[in-house]
Design a protein around this motif. Structure first.
Motif, PDB file in Angstrom:
ATOM      1  N   GLY A 105      -1.934 -21.137 -82.579  1.00 58.38           N
ATOM      2  CA  GLY A 105      -3.281 -21.192 -82.328  1.00 58.38           C
ATOM      3  C   GLY A 105      -3.701 -21.675 -81.442  1.00 58.38           C
ATOM      4  N   MET A 106      -2.581 -21.631 -80.243  1.00 58.89           N
ATOM      5  CA  MET A 106      -2.618 -22.234 -79.471  1.00 58.89           C
ATOM      6  C   MET A 106      -3.717 -21.800 -77.963  1.00 58.89           C
ATOM      7  N   GLY A 107      -3.753 -20.115 -78.508  1.00 59.56           N
ATOM      8  CA  GLY A 107      -5.245 -20.038 -77.683  1.00 59.56           C
ATOM      9  C   GLY A 107      -6.706 -19.733 -78.022  1.00 59.56           C
ATOM     10  N   GLY A 108      -6.566 -20.727 -79.144  1.00 55.47           N
ATOM     11  CA  GLY A 108      -8.228 -21.650 -79.165  1.00 55.47           C
ATOM     12  C   GLY A 108      -8.687 -21.081 -80.688  1.00 55.47           C
ATOM     13  N   ARG A 109      -9.914 -21.152 -80.801  1.00 53.42           N
ATOM     14  CA  ARG A 109     -10.832 -20.769 -82.115  1.00 53.42           C
ATOM     15  C   ARG A 109      -9.876 -19.372 -81.964  1.00 53.42           C
TER      16      ARG A 109
END
Length: 285
Positions: free
Chosen positions: A220-224
């Motif tokens: 989930g490092m790309g965000g929501r």
């Protein structure tokens, strides 16, 4: 909430001029209210005094420039002896009292049979307490006016009616640890927020998970990420880190979001361990 020039509390919200639906609904409402008042042969200043509001607000509402609160319509119905016809307009006001983007989101959530969401910065809006939401909005820049604050707060709380739906939708939340420890609004606000999470997490249609900070390989490092699925088999999804942050409904794009969300769930604590984690945090707060 603002105040009329005569000192009377102005109970309502400004309408967004770019919200074409809202503008049209308010214009129609205003014309009807004015027609009722003139047919009763009551001047605007006298009408304002009778319903407990200022003349300025009466004229703004009748001109379609101000969204009246439900109690305004209730009082107008009583004074004009409309037999519930004016009070029934509250349903229309319910559709336009909130910003358009919030109404659109609420409609999607209202249709969804399954909602999956990963949140890395704030606690998801469906889980927030009013105190947490208000404190969160106070951190935003540019600063909200009191009127905007009340309108946005009411809109967010209204979305939580999803928990009263029957049949209930399936809800899955994954929250980063930092969202549960940052004391937005102070210690007591955070405590109540954690208590609310425990309440919701134990609902039979809710899966609540915590993503530990120490996870090294994090999908989930790309965000929501949020994916909503509907009864007809269609779906819509959105992620900060995919497709330029735009909503998508193409099956190929949705599969990418679902793949990432599935890995996130696998990397997070189980629902049982997540519940215990929140209970521990509450005990330490």
């Amino acid at each position: 909430m603002s105040v009329d020039s005569d000192g009377t509390e102005d109970a309502g919200w400004d309408v967004d001029p770019e919200d074409e639906q809202g503008v049209a609904v308010l214009a129609a409402l205003g014309r009807q209210l004015r027609a009722w008042r003139e047919e009763a042969d009551i001047r605007a200043p006298d009408f304002g005094r009778e319903i407990g509001y200022g003349e300025d607000l009466v004229r703004k509402v009748e001109a379609g420039k101000r969204i009246p609160r439900p109690e305004y319509l209730d009082r107008a119905d009583e004074v004009l002896r409309a037999g519930g016809k004016i009070a029934s307009m509250k349903a229309d006001m319910e559709q336009v009292r909130y910003p358009k983007k919030v109404r659109d989101l609420a409609k999607l959530e209202g249709r969804a049979v399954e909602i999956s969401t990963y949140n890395n910065h704030n606690i998801h809006g469906l889980l927030q307490t009013p105190e947490y939401t208000r404190a969160l909005f106070r951190t935003w820049r540019p600063v909200y006016t009191p009127d905007e604050m009340e309108r946005m707060l009411a809109a967010r709380m209204a979305r939580q009616s999803i928990f009263d739906r029957s049949p209930a939708p399936t809800l899955s939340f994954v929250q980063e640890v930092v969202t549960l420890t940052r004391p937005i609004g102070g210690t007591m606000v955070l405590r109540r927020q954690l208590e609310r999470l425990l309440e919701v997490a134990q609902l039979p249609n809710v899966e609540f998970q915590v993503m530990p900070t120490e996870v090294e390989e994090h999908a989930g490092m790309g965000g929501r990420i949020q994916v909503l699925k509907f009864e007809d088999g269609t779906a819509v999804g959105r992620s900060d880190g995919a497709f330029y942050g735009r909503p998508v409904s193409d099956p190929k794009q949705l599969r990418i979001l679902e793949l990432r969300y599935g890995i996130i769930r696998a990397q997070a604590l189980t629902p049982r361990k997540s519940l215990a984690f929140v209970e521990e945090l509450l005990g330490e707060t």
